[in-house]
Design an enzyme around this catalytic site. Structure first.
Site: not given
Ligand SMILES: [Zn+2]
Length: 472
Positions: A93, A158
């Site tokens: 992501d 993340e």
């Molecule tokens: Zn990163």
């Protein structure tokens, strides 16, 4: 395979240089922005793209493992029975792209300028994931096998706090068993100075809300008779640090592991130009805790920061108002052996003590992460250092980082695994900002270093009895 037999792999990587860049562009074209719900389908498309690439380069057991959020992409190659197993962690992501008008070229149309590839995710983290794929591909093409076992675990959350990751690791302990974790999601110390990071700061993040009245009040009719939450908030925040930069929360430093003379001496040897650093930031003067250098302040000492303030009238012109509420977002970066929960409680108690009863106080804990530090002489860290030297033609320096990667302590605690931070980004890569980029020379050297990393880690041997071939 002999210990020197990497020429064919490296030749293949050298000959594939332009192709690597074209393939990376396709990866970077997928707008996998996890913070925005409208991109949910793009995250899945990105996970599928990775799965396809993993199959193509010869990894096994390629699976999208569902979580309550975005899927984790898993793959492995476990045909080196006596060799150690690397668990590779990364994320597919990316951050949002606003403000869009500050991008020189469109964030999801990767563009090469002056030897750098510009796109959202170029450095954080797609480029650094792709670097490992390309090293594996070269081994498979030239030798038909890898010198180590490898498991990939790539998450899609993340950039929004990895909220499902701890549970994922806990519930897949057996599948994720390994000897060492490798993470490539950080910058090197400076352009031309490759580095291995062996320590990270932890984090406590809180929000303070003050309320002084039901609604905003007329400052003429009520001013002088009631507390002003904006002013009280400023007074509360002013009590968090003294003039020498020390945090005043009682007990805040109790668990701080002092810097050793050896470590301070190592950091003094690192190249650093304070004036250039200051000018790059655009700060009139530097600030910080007395008695410590910049590296020591950022890597080895905890901080207290105000991340945001909100109160009262901020529009055009003047409005004579006493705001009903005031809000601050604050965070503390922690160093070993501070515990986020303990520090959050110390902070909350202190805020309660210094806030007058003239306002209502609410403290909300947002998130936290533990600090982390690897042993200076860890064999895997040293192996990574040798691999970097082969790829970049220069021995790396060993440094800590001021930032936080909470998953590193998750791997330590849940799986008992040491982590190696094998990052090839640059400090000015603009991750999380417009014009994110990755230096293509570093990327290419990183692919070669990654190839050497697998061989060097094979040389360290197995750390544990990590099972060789689980079924995911
Ligand atoms: Zn990163």
């Amino acid at each position: 395979m002999t210990s020197t037999g990497l020429n064919d792999v490296v030749d293949f990587i050298n000959l594939s240089r332009d192709r690597h860049v074209e393939e990376l562009k396709a990866f970077l074209a997928i707008p996998s922005i996890s913070a925005l719900a409208e991109h949910a389908a793009d995250l899945r498309r990105c996970a599928d793209w990775i799965a396809g690439e993993m199959r193509r380069i010869g990894l096994h057991n390629v699976t999208l493992i569902e979580t309550p959020g975005n899927p984790v992409v898993y793959a492995d190659w476990l045909d080196a029975p006596d060799a150690p197993t690397i668990l590779f962690y990364g994320h597919y992501d990316v951050q949002p792209v606003d403000p869009l008008d500050q991008w020189t070229s469109p964030p999801f149309e990767a563009t090469v300028r002056d030897g750098e590839i510009y796109a959202r995710g170029a450095a954080d983290d797609k480029g650094q994931i792709f670097m490992h794929f390309k090293a594996i591909e070269a081994y498979m093409q030239k030798q038909g096998r890898l010198p180590v076992n490898i498991k990939f675990m790539l998450e899609g959350e993340e950039e929004i706090g990895s909220s499902h990751l701890d549970e994922f690791v806990r519930s897949h302990r057996r599948e994720l068993a390994a000897d060492v974790v490798v993470i490539s999601d950080s910058p090197m110390l400076e352009r031309g100075i490759p580095s291995i990071c062996y320590g990270l700061r932890g984090m406590v993040y809180c929000q303070i809300d003050l309320r002084g009245s039901k609604t905003d009040l007329h400052s003429g009719s009520f001013g002088g008779a009631v507390a002003n939450p904006a002013f009280v908030l400023a007074q509360v925040l002013a009590q968090m640090k003294d003039r020498s930069g020390r945090v005043k929360i009682p007990g805040f430093y109790d668990a701080v592991r002092p810097l050793t003379d050896e470590e301070r001496a190592e950091w003094k040897k690192l190249p650093f130009n304070e004036t250039r650093y200051r000018k790059e930031i655009g700060a009139p003067r530097l600030a910080g805790e007395k008695g410590y250098t910049v590296f020591e302040r950022v890597w080895g000492r905890p901080t207290f920061e105000v991340n945001g303030l909100l109160a009262g009238f901020t529009g055009e012109g003047a409005k004579t108002v006493i705001p009903a509420v005031a809000m601050a977002k604050v965070s503390m970066r922690l160093v070993p052996d501070q515990q986020p929960d303990v520090v959050a409680t110390l902070f909350e108690n202190y805020v309660r003590k210094v806030t007058p009863r003239t306002v209502e106080l609410k403290v909300t804990r947002m998130h936290g992460g533990k600090p982390w530090m690897a042993a200076f002489d860890n064999a895997f860290v040293r192996a990574a250092g040798r691999a970097i030297e082969q790829g970049f033609g220069k021995a790396p320096v060993f440094n800590r980082e001021g930032g936080s990667i909470p998953v590193v302590s998750t791997f330590q605690e849940e799986l008992g695994l040491p982590s190696v931070l094998f990052g090839i980004g640059l400090p000015d890569e603009n991750s999380h900002a417009p014009n994110e980029k990755l230096d293509l020379e570093n990327f290419h050297n990183g692919v070669i270093a990654s190839a050497y990393l697998y061989r060097e880690i094979a040389g360290v041997g197995r750390r544990s009895d990590a099972p060789g071939a689980p079924s995911p």
